[in-house]
Design an enzyme around this catalytic site. Structure first.
Site, PDB file in Angstrom:
ATOM      1  N   HIS A   1      43.856  44.955  40.909  1.00 21.04           N
ATOM      2  CA  HIS A   1      43.350  43.535  41.464  1.00 21.04           C
ATOM      3  C   HIS A   1      41.937  43.503  41.562  1.00 21.04           C
ATOM      4  CE1 HIS A   1      43.567  39.644  43.307  1.00 21.04           C
ATOM      5  NE2 HIS A   1      42.948  40.178  44.410  1.00 21.04           N
TER       6      HIS A   1
ATOM      7  N   ASP B   1      38.908  41.081  42.196  1.00 21.56           N
ATOM      8  CA  ASP B   1      38.287  39.758  42.720  1.00 21.56           C
ATOM      9  C   ASP B   1      37.115  39.424  42.185  1.00 21.56           C
ATOM     10  OD1 ASP B   1      40.161  39.023  44.936  1.00 21.56           O
ATOM     11  OD2 ASP B   1      39.617  40.998  46.161  1.00 21.56           O
TER      12      ASP B   1
ATOM     13  N   ASP C   1      47.499  37.374  45.256  1.00 20.33           N
ATOM     14  CA  ASP C   1      46.650  37.359  46.392  1.00 20.33           C
ATOM     15  C   ASP C   1      46.415  36.081  47.180  1.00 20.33           C
ATOM     16  OD1 ASP C   1      45.417  38.816  48.300  1.00 20.33           O
ATOM     17  OD2 ASP C   1      43.553  38.885  47.282  1.00 20.33           O
TER      18      ASP C   1
ATOM     19  N   HIS D   1      40.078  33.021  44.384  1.00 18.99           N
ATOM     20  CA  HIS D   1      40.613  32.773  45.717  1.00 18.99           C
ATOM     21  C   HIS D   1      39.844  33.448  46.762  1.00 18.99           C
ATOM     22  CE1 HIS D   1      42.444  36.572  44.029  1.00 18.99           C
ATOM     23  NE2 HIS D   1      42.229  36.933  45.270  1.00 18.99           N
TER      24      HIS D   1
HETATM   25 ZN   LIG Z   1      42.139  38.966  45.792  1.00 17.34          ZN
END
Ligand SMILES: [Zn+2]
Length: 1079
Positions: free
Chosen positions: A60, A62, A184, A430
């Site tokens: 994941h 970001d 997420d 996000h």
């Molecule tokens: Zn995230």
């Protein structure tokens, strides 16, 4: 799914609750097939009588959070976080190339393409092979994994279109993601489900939902469902959605990453540390328990986490052993089967299970991770970044349109536009627009966005100069018009209008309607003459800039007035230029406030719509639609809870969560000082609540709504308390706990205080548990009256008492809420607390009967005009007299040949591939909002885009990268009694699913197949106007055809009526996307 899938269409699928027949096989293709074997064709087989454990190797990544995008990509600043995306992709690709059994999914196109561009052609070819064989699969595929609460649908669609396009251009069919992967984001919107469905995704998996909701769903096997994404669009907005069991983490004890400290699987036969038995036992215990929560004999286990797989072999080596030792037990009767899988292969297994599923019609907001952690603070966190993001969308649309309209394009046009597209994609992440990143990262986002503005400005300056001068000869160094954007208009400051006694204002209107707009310009004096493009001078009004704005410390401006005029009939998708000159004429008068009388009320507006302020300076009543209602507005604040975060009860209010101390509200003041100004164009009340809150309330002439422009900050923290500021509108409307909030700026969702539709809510935070994301609108009503408020950025909002609506406009906190960001949300600028300014529009009136247009329809139209007003470009005109300006420039221009009906919106007009435009048309009303404006609309694209030399047009999925008529989606069948599952207030715990078919079944989806369309029985919804047979010339789903190919194809078939093909119809809330081919 591509056409190469062996289609064995024996019978049409008919929706029934009993049995369905086989329609198509996905394993029809022979092994020697040279076609790519990606997607569903590349899934490892599952075992029918076992629990199949789909291991999903994933990372994941970001797109900015604790570190900036670049810091994450390059892996710098390791003291903050050991995370380097370039190493992750390097390492994973290497591992995948070594072993064809392994699988990996990748999500964020922003990172992937940064990596891709750095690779050799040789390695790129190898990666293409991995993608073609389904070993590396793109999931999600947008530029970033966008937030769902604070994002606007226009930006979400854009960032998917761009990510999916690069995947398409690079990998073709096998690069197209089939699965949404929102693991997420902090809660999930219904509109996002609708968009995924319209983009052709087969399903979506997500991680975060309210802990009570999750418990309930796992207990009742309702964690995987058919989500009805739209109340207007029907089945085409349905999306299969699944809540993941363990967010997106590996089971405890099975985190094998270099960043984890779990023990590896130690299988040395004689090693004293051998732990194979205990590891497999523990894993089996986990999956067996997990399987109880889900309906099929398949479970999805996420094997990865934030920035995992920097050393992919660590993970894979242990996963290999896990699979090996687990599956070895099958020889002794174990019924558990582990396999490398992907979310799409898991979804295929669910689909193949041939059972029915529960349904859902509301959304997953607000998200609570424990009884005292409602993630509703981020709906408002970093209000100025949220506003800047919305400006970015506005400017991106202007830049796209003008780049498409350019008579001559220079070589930098594409890179400039792409940079803006990509920056806006990053902003949707996000931890970007949400305001949940570290302060430094927020500054990096803002900086990127301002660079993107500059890049796109050069395109715009070039195009507008070409269009204004009627010649493309001008070079960039010699543009007669500067066309500057005044980025400080939000604090009423603009260098051009302040320093020039003669300047031009070019208003570019991105809407496909003519608009009338009141314009405000900061000026030094009150004597200006405004001339329009026909040489006529216009009525003007000058109002003083409010004292609290003038006293903003860092406002480096001498302007003390705002010049107001009405720009009428602004050309659609075009511009009008105004000439503004300081005059010596003494006719202009210095604006004066109305005399203050402590005994009488102040009224602004006209007889159709007016607001009254009481002797304390507060709003006290509103008259509209022939009725007068008690209505007040005030600023209040909550104090942020402070705690050590060691247990739920001690949670602090922070960037993510909103937790007011004792749920208590404090008044900002009990007396407001006011000044009122009335002129022919606008009536204004300037209110000062205290040293850090002020507001201007204004009603423009002829408008039946009011504008509330608030200025809040620096929020004082000297008392040691963080504060969360709200604006609250109180009315006597009997709303009985019901209110409505929008979903990503589109459909409205009904909310009920202290209630959730699908489970019996136990609320431990009475205020924050009632907060919902408001991207554009919040409203309430009773049988006679209605009140609605539009926002200019995402805000949190609620209705805590009947008749009242509140919006959180700003927040400043002194403690972290312990969800990872590690900083208090204490924004400062120039060494003091951040000051924020923004606008809310208030609508109040009859809830049902109105003569011409319903209030709801009016709100929709104004919502569009406030999202995409005309963009202001300023040019110094000291070299030109008014006469020269009139004769030398084209001062009015429209890029379209016919305006759209009022309820239709040109959502997208942008250059796509060479000689292509990507165009989206949208119906902006819901079905019952207005008896007239909610009707279907119809128009001919050739009439609207007549200025373009159109040779062909073809409809695509919402993202613009797949032909709609060739696109297939999985179809899932709802549980019988779940038809009423979500009827308001009705909760049925019991699921009574139906086994539709036995194991090893087929895919059911034929909804969009040509066969289905021919019979007229199915699937016509997305294709209301029968597609011309001409469309069949476009052969492959994903391949671009060259112009020559298209021409020769067109020769083969001459349509009887070419115009008919361009006639399109829109039903309420429908968006239709087209690729338009130009000569
Ligand atoms: Zn995230």
């Amino acid at each position: 799914m591509s056409k190469t899938i062996g289609i064995c269409l024996t019978l049409l699928y008919v929706l029934s609750f009993t049995h369905n027949v086989e329609l198509r096989h996905i394993k029809g293709a022979p092994k020697s097939d040279p076609e790519p074997q990606c997607g569903y064709k590349s899934c490892h087989p599952t075992k029918p009588n076992m629990l199949n454990v789909h291991l999903i190797a994933h990372t994941h990544d970001d797109v900015g959070w604790l570190k900036t995008v670049d810091q994450y990509y390059y892996g710098s600043e390791t003291q903050i976080q050991k995370a380097g995306v370039q190493y992750i992709i390097d390492s994973v690709v290497e591992s995948l190339l070594r072993d064809p059994e392994k699988r990996f999914i990748y999500v964020e196109s922003a990172f992937f393409f940064k990596w891709w561009k750095e690779q050799t052609e040789e390695l790129q070819d190898k990666v293409k092979m991995l993608v073609n064989e389904g070993r590396l699969e793109f999931i999600g595929g947008a530029w970033s994994m966008n937030d769902e609460a604070t994002t606007h649908y226009q930006s979400v669609i854009d960032q998917f279109a761009w990510g999916l396009r690069l995947l398409n251009d690079t990998f073709g069919e096998c690069g197209r993601p089939k699965i949404g992967w929102q693991i997420d984001p902090f809660g999930h919107s219904r509109e996002m489900a609708s968009m995924f469905a319209q983009m052709g995704f087969d399903g979506m998996f997500f991680g975060r939902l309210d802990y009570q909701d999750k418990d309930e769903r796992l207990m009742t096997q309702n964690a995987e469902m058919i989500w009805h994404g739209s109340e207007n669009l029907g089945e085409k907005a349905d999306l299969f959605s699944g809540a993941l069991y363990n967010n997106y983490q590996a089971p405890d004890g099975f985190c094998f990453d270099i960043l984890c400290s779990d023990q590896p699987i130690i299988d040395g036969k004689h090693s004293p540390d051998n732990n194979v038995k205990e590891k497999i036992d523990a894993f089996f215990e986990f999956v067996t328990k997990m399987a109880e929560g889900y309906r099929t004999n398949n479970v999805l286990i996420t094997m990865g986490e934030d920035f995992h797989y920097q050393n992919a072999d660590m993970w894979y080596k242990n996963l290999d052993k896990l699979i090996k030792y687990a599956n070895e037990r099958q020889a002794n009767g174990s019924k558990i089967n582990l396999l490398y899988s992907t979310p799409s292969c898991y979804l295929k297994s669910l689909h193949d299970a041939g059972i029915s599923w529960p349904t859902k019609s509301d959304d997953f907001f607000p998200y609570a991770s424990d009884p005292h952690a409602y993630w509703t603070g981020y709906f408002t966190s970093r209000p100025t970044l949220k506003r800047f993001e919305r400006d970015g969308n506005h400017f991106l649309q202007v830049c796209k349109q003008l780049s498409a309209l350019a008579p001559q394009q220079s070589a930098e046009f594409d890179p400039h536009l792409n940079f803006m597209r990509e920056t806006m994609g990053i902003m949707q992440h996000h931890d970007a627009v949400t305001g949940t990143e570290k302060e430094k990262v927020a500054l990096d986002y803002a900086k990127r966005l301002s660079v993107a503005f500059r890049a796109c400005s050069t395109n715009i300056r070039s195009v507008l100069n070409q269009l204004s001068k009627g010649s493309s000869q001008e070079t960039s160094t010699n543009y007669p018009l500067e066309l500057k954007t005044c980025s400080l208009l939000n604090i009423t400051s603009c260098s051009t209008s302040e320093s020039s006694s003669r300047f031009a204002l070019t208003l570019y209107n991105p809407l496909a309607h003519r608009t009338n707009e009141y314009v405000r310009i900061p000026v030094l004096d009150y004597n200006y003459v405004v001339t329009d493009s026909s040489g006529k001078s216009l009525p003007t009004q000058v109002v003083p800039i409010p004292a609290p704005v003038l006293s903003i410390k860092q406002r480096n401006s001498s302007a003390i007035y705002e010049l107001v005029f009405l720009a009428s009939n602004l050309p659609a998708v075009g511009f009008k230029t105004y000439f503004i000159e300081k005059s010596d004429d003494t006719a202009h008068k210095k604006p004066k406030s109305l005399p203050k009388k402590s005994t009488s009320y102040t009224v602004i507006g006209d007889k159709n719509f007016n607001l009254t302020f009481d002797t304390n300076g507060f709003l006290s009543q509103a008259s509209a639609d022939g009725m007068t209602r008690m209505i007040s507005q005030e600023f209040l604040y909550y104090e942020g809870e402070i705690g050590n975060n060691k247990e739920f009860l001690n949670r602090s209010s922070g960037a993510y969560i909103f937790r007011p101390k004792e749920g208590k509200l404090h008044f900002a003041t009990d007396h407001v000082s006011i000044d009122a100004y009335k002129g022919s164009l606008v009536h204004e009340v300037h209110q000062k609540f205290n040293d850090w809150i002020s507001q201007v309330v204004r009603i423009y002439n002829g408008r039946n709504y009011a504008e509330f422009e608030w200025l809040v900050g620096p929020i004082p923290i000297e008392d040691g308390n963080g504060k969360e500021i709200i604006t609250r509108f109180n009315s006597d409307i009997k709303s009985e706990g019901i209110f409505y909030t929008d979903s990503n700026g589109r459909e409205m969702i009904k909310r009920q205080r202290d209630h959730r539709d699908t489970w019996n809510l136990k609320l431990h935070e009475s205020v924050s548990g009632n907060y919902y994301p408001v991207t554009t609108k919040i409203a309430l009503e009773d049988s006679t009256a209605r009140m609605a408020i539009l926002t200019d950025r995402a805000q949190g909002g609620s209705s805590m008492q009947d008749g009242a609506l509140e919006l959180m406009v700003h927040r400043r906190l002194l403690h972290d809420d312990a969800f990872g960001v590690g900083e208090a949300l204490n924004e400062t600028e120039y060494g003091i607390g951040l000051i924020a300014r923004g606008k809310n529009h208030l609508f109040i009136g009859a809830s049902l009967m109105r003569e011409d247009i319903s209030l709801k329809a009016m709100e929709r139209l104004v919502q569009l005009e406030t999202l995409l007003p005309s963009w202001k470009f300023f040019s110094n005109m000291k070299e030109y007299t008014q006469q020269q300006w009139l004769s030398e420039f084209t001062n009015s221009y429209t890029g379209i040949s016919s305006t759209l009906p009022k309820s239709a919106h040109l959502l997208t007009l942008e250059p796509w591939h060479d000689n292509e435009l990507l165009v989206r048309f949208e119906h902006i009303l819901e079905k019952d909002e207005d008896s007239n404006y909610s009707k279907y609309v119809q128009f001919n694209v050739k009439d609207v885009l007549g200025g373009f030399n159109i040779v062909d047009m073809r409809e695509t999925t919402l993202d613009g990268n797949a032909w709609l008529d060739e696109h297939r989606r999985f179809e899932f069948v709802p549980d019988p009694e779940d038809e009423s599952y979500n009827a308001y207030g009705v909760f049925k715990k019991q699921s009574n699913r139906v086994h539709l078919l036995d194991a090893a079944k087929p895919l059911l989806g034929v909804k969009y197949s040509n066969e289905a369309l021919e019979t007229g029985e199915l699937g016509a919804e997305s294709n209301r106007i029968r597609r011309s047979a001409n469309n069949r010339h476009f052969t492959m789903h994903r391949e671009r055809t060259t112009q020559d190919e298209r021409k020769s194809a067109n020769k083969a078939y001459v349509p009887a009526n070419d115009r008919a093909k361009y006639l399109i119809e829109l039903s309420p809330m429908e968006i239709r996307t087209f690729v338009i081919y130009l000569e």
